[in-house]
Design a protein around this motif. Sequence first.
Motif, PDB file in Angstrom:
ATOM      1  N   THR A 526       0.836  -1.205   0.000  1.00  0.00           N
ATOM      2  CA  THR A 526       0.000   0.000   0.000  1.00  0.00           C
ATOM      3  C   THR A 526       0.867   1.250   0.000  1.00  0.00           C
ATOM      4  N   HIS A 527       1.920   1.233   0.796  1.00  0.00           N
ATOM      5  CA  HIS A 527       2.836   2.371   0.834  1.00  0.00           C
ATOM      6  C   HIS A 527       3.577   2.513  -0.502  1.00  0.00           C
ATOM      7  N   ALA A 528       3.877   1.382  -1.129  1.00  0.00           N
ATOM      8  CA  ALA A 528       4.511   1.443  -2.453  1.00  0.00           C
ATOM      9  C   ALA A 528       3.593   2.111  -3.463  1.00  0.00           C
ATOM     10  N   ASP A 529       2.279   1.898  -3.295  1.00  0.00           N
ATOM     11  CA  ASP A 529       1.300   2.521  -4.187  1.00  0.00           C
ATOM     12  C   ASP A 529       1.175   4.014  -3.946  1.00  0.00           C
ATOM     13  N   ASN A 530       1.121   4.413  -2.680  1.00  0.00           N
ATOM     14  CA  ASN A 530       0.849   5.832  -2.395  1.00  0.00           C
ATOM     15  C   ASN A 530       2.108   6.666  -2.134  1.00  0.00           C
ATOM     16  N   GLY A 531       3.293   6.029  -2.138  1.00  0.00           N
ATOM     17  CA  GLY A 531       4.536   6.777  -1.980  1.00  0.00           C
ATOM     18  C   GLY A 531       4.824   7.230  -0.570  1.00  0.00           C
ATOM     19  N   ASN A 532       4.162   6.598   0.415  1.00  0.00           N
ATOM     20  CA  ASN A 532       4.351   6.978   1.819  1.00  0.00           C
ATOM     21  C   ASN A 532       5.071   5.883   2.591  1.00  0.00           C
ATOM     22  N   VAL A 533       5.404   6.196   3.831  1.00  0.00           N
ATOM     23  CA  VAL A 533       5.915   5.237   4.796  1.00  0.00           C
ATOM     24  C   VAL A 533       5.278   5.590   6.129  1.00  0.00           C
ATOM     25  N   GLU A 534       4.964   4.583   6.935  1.00  0.00           N
ATOM     26  CA  GLU A 534       4.303   4.832   8.221  1.00  0.00           C
ATOM     27  C   GLU A 534       5.355   4.965   9.326  1.00  0.00           C
ATOM     28  N   TYR A 535       5.244   6.036  10.099  1.00  0.00           N
ATOM     29  CA  TYR A 535       6.166   6.272  11.221  1.00  0.00           C
ATOM     30  C   TYR A 535       5.417   6.153  12.553  1.00  0.00           C
ATOM     31  N   LYS A 536       6.099   5.531  13.529  1.00  0.00           N
ATOM     32  CA  LYS A 536       5.576   5.482  14.893  1.00  0.00           C
ATOM     33  C   LYS A 536       6.734   5.557  15.872  1.00  0.00           C
ATOM     34  N   ALA A 537       6.590   6.414  16.881  1.00  0.00           N
ATOM     35  CA  ALA A 537       7.560   6.476  17.977  1.00  0.00           C
ATOM     36  C   ALA A 537       7.179   5.451  19.024  1.00  0.00           C
ATOM     37  N   ARG A 538       8.178   4.856  19.683  1.00  0.00           N
ATOM     38  CA  ARG A 538       7.908   3.820  20.685  1.00  0.00           C
ATOM     39  C   ARG A 538       7.096   4.358  21.853  1.00  0.00           C
ATOM     40  N   ASN A 540       4.831   6.760  21.797  1.00  0.00           N
ATOM     41  CA  ASN A 540       3.645   7.496  21.367  1.00  0.00           C
ATOM     42  C   ASN A 540       2.774   6.579  20.517  1.00  0.00           C
ATOM     43  N   PRO A 541       1.489   6.432  20.852  1.00  0.00           N
ATOM     44  CA  PRO A 541       0.636   5.520  20.079  1.00  0.00           C
ATOM     45  C   PRO A 541       0.272   6.044  18.695  1.00  0.00           C
ATOM     46  N   GLU A 542       0.486   7.322  18.444  1.00  0.00           N
ATOM     47  CA  GLU A 542       0.088   7.925  17.178  1.00  0.00           C
ATOM     48  C   GLU A 542       0.970   7.446  16.030  1.00  0.00           C
ATOM     49  N   LYS A 543       0.340   7.171  14.895  1.00  0.00           N
ATOM     50  CA  LYS A 543       1.051   6.778  13.675  1.00  0.00           C
ATOM     51  C   LYS A 543       0.941   7.904  12.654  1.00  0.00           C
ATOM     52  N   ILE A 544       2.041   8.152  11.944  1.00  0.00           N
ATOM     53  CA  ILE A 544       2.101   9.272  11.000  1.00  0.00           C
ATOM     54  C   ILE A 544       2.513   8.753   9.622  1.00  0.00           C
ATOM     55  N   GLU A 545       1.829   9.224   8.589  1.00  0.00           N
ATOM     56  CA  GLU A 545       2.222   8.916   7.220  1.00  0.00           C
ATOM     57  C   GLU A 545       3.213   9.976   6.740  1.00  0.00           C
ATOM     58  N   VAL A 546       4.350   9.531   6.239  1.00  0.00           N
ATOM     59  CA  VAL A 546       5.405  10.418   5.767  1.00  0.00           C
ATOM     60  C   VAL A 546       5.733  10.053   4.323  1.00  0.00           C
ATOM     61  N   ARG A 547       5.950  11.051   3.481  1.00  0.00           N
ATOM     62  CA  ARG A 547       6.351  10.775   2.109  1.00  0.00           C
ATOM     63  C   ARG A 547       7.670  10.013   2.097  1.00  0.00           C
ATOM     64  N   PHE A 548       7.735   8.988   1.252  1.00  0.00           N
ATOM     65  CA  PHE A 548       8.946   8.168   1.198  1.00  0.00           C
ATOM     66  C   PHE A 548      10.174   9.023   0.902  1.00  0.00           C
ATOM     67  N   ASP A 549      10.025   9.985   0.009  1.00  0.00           N
ATOM     68  CA  ASP A 549      11.166  10.822  -0.373  1.00  0.00           C
ATOM     69  C   ASP A 549      11.634  11.697   0.789  1.00  0.00           C
ATOM     70  N   ASP A 550      10.772  11.913   1.766  1.00  0.00           N
ATOM     71  CA  ASP A 550      11.116  12.759   2.918  1.00  0.00           C
ATOM     72  C   ASP A 550      11.484  11.942   4.154  1.00  0.00           C
ATOM     73  N   ALA A 551      11.434  10.615   4.047  1.00  0.00           N
ATOM     74  CA  ALA A 551      11.589   9.755   5.231  1.00  0.00           C
ATOM     75  C   ALA A 551      12.941   9.943   5.905  1.00  0.00           C
ATOM     76  N   LEU A 552      14.016  10.043   5.120  1.00  0.00           N
ATOM     77  CA  LEU A 552      15.338  10.179   5.717  1.00  0.00           C
ATOM     78  C   LEU A 552      15.466  11.489   6.483  1.00  0.00           C
ATOM     79  N   SER A 553      15.098  12.596   5.866  1.00  0.00           N
ATOM     80  CA  SER A 553      15.206  13.888   6.558  1.00  0.00           C
ATOM     81  C   SER A 553      14.281  13.933   7.763  1.00  0.00           C
ATOM     82  N   PHE A 554      13.112  13.284   7.642  1.00  0.00           N
ATOM     83  CA  PHE A 554      12.182  13.220   8.769  1.00  0.00           C
ATOM     84  C   PHE A 554      12.829  12.491   9.941  1.00  0.00           C
ATOM     85  N   MET A 555      13.465  11.355   9.666  1.00  0.00           N
ATOM     86  CA  MET A 555      14.105  10.584  10.728  1.00  0.00           C
ATOM     87  C   MET A 555      15.302  11.337  11.312  1.00  0.00           C
TER      88      MET A 555
END
Length: 560
Positions: A526-538, A540-555
């Motif tokens: 699904t993420h391959a289709d929409n170009g996102n990756v799901e992020y979760k902090a240990r 924090n229960p909240e899950k965040i969708e992040v653009r794959f191209d932005d994942a490295l800078s986000f991390m």
Amino acid sequence: MKTSQILISTQKEAPNDAQIISHQLMIRAGLVSKLASGLYSYLPMGLRVLQKVEKIIREEMNKSGAQEVLMPVAQPAELWQESGRWDEYGAELLRFSDRHGREFCLGPTHEEVITHLAAQYLRSYKQLPMNFYQIQTKFRDEIRPRFGVMRSREFIMKDAYSFHLDANSMQAEFDKMHATYCAIFTRLGLDYRPVLADSGSIGGENSIEFHVLSESGEDAICFSDNSNYAANIEKVAFSKQACIDTPSAIEEKVPTKKKTSIEEVAQFLHIKEADCVKTLIVKTKNSFKALALRGDHELNEIKVQNLFGEFEFASDEEIKSLNLKKGFIGVKELTIDLIVDYSASVLCDFVCGANEWDYHLVGVNWNGIEFVEADLRNAVEGDASPDGKGKLVVRRGIEVGHIFQLGDKYTKAMNANVIGESGKAVTTLMGCYGIGVTRVIAAAIEQNYDDRGIIFPASIAPFQLVIVPINYNKSTRVKALADELYQQCLDAGIEVLLDDRKERAGIMFAESELLGVPHRLVLSDTHADNGNVEYKARNNPEKIEVRFDDALSFMQSKIR
């Protein structure tokens, strides 16, 4: 690193002997493996955590100007005999003989060895001050090892020892180590308190412990709610108080129907425990003593030992030989010395034993009773802070560090002298500074966990980030994206774990949470289709969708 390249040995259930959270979770997460009572192997994940703790300690110790050395675990008896501790230390010192019949011990600490080295290599005042430290294995033959690595027989410790020409220099290094320890424990992400402490078998005068606040802690620590005052409960000192009440009752002997405890007597007479005085009989080296405390207070055995030296509580037969009735001992007509705690000596119209079976005295006052006042008790919540600012708060703490001013306790006994400025030999003064490295890990877990597992402080987590690709071994798109993101993270210096196993997503999520990895990225078709990756902090229960191209800078922004 990929999970296929590292041993992941998680368990669903903790062993029956794991009593506290850190012990349970270190076993379940596969950080350690028990070899024998009080002996643990560190598995790959646990060793990564241990090495991170050591790295922080090394960096801060080096920054302070201390020099790293490494001393033997096995120590010759002669050194301990020279310091006087061979016979004093007790059964925790594991003694053995080599094939030539020479006596040795496994070092529980290294004061003797470092003092021997100082006597060899420090010859002039111009070389001082000097501080040496090591991170090394210790062994203490605990009578009852428990709580996993919290109280094990073999453990890793950072111990440092400084040498000085005078007291001012020793104090300056003590203050520097205090600041260094604060920096270490802050970087480790711990909620801690430095507290005044008793020096115990190490010796010396000035002593400060560093405690991680935790309900599982073995020590009670006290700190003011309105100042920086903090002390181990053993060390909280009280002074003489002024009487605020005037005696008004008439003393009377009343039957108490086999009520022997303060709680029973107070309930029976419908009074507060604080209106009673309890009397304990102890046996010192030369005599018996009667110690009187307020009914709601507990005896501080360290304070008693500081007053009289080694002591023990009198046996039933010894109490009987003094013509006293156990459970009904009072403060009147005693034939032995009576020492009264400061808080008890200001009571008026109190209740105490009548020294007669099944009877207590009510309306008792101190007039006509011979006694000496002293500080005998433990602090309790709400006591006035000894510095005069605020009230005391009592919490449980895990001791993870201790710094001492030893003075010449070891250097004098072992002739660690230097040539002073006048050309005459001067005995050096000494400081001692320890951190329980393996205990730090357990303490961190006791402060940071939930029902899913460990929540490691980011500075000591085994990995900073875990990438969880769903169907990594089935979907070429997911594998390609996961491999690309993994390589980006590696190139950016992020400590990343790629879970490339053929496991269900739920298992991979559960294990990464159990291990306490702070950050997680999830990839799927699904993420391959929409170009996102799901992020979760240990944490924090909240899950965040992040653009794959932005994942490295986000991390990178999250990890910093």
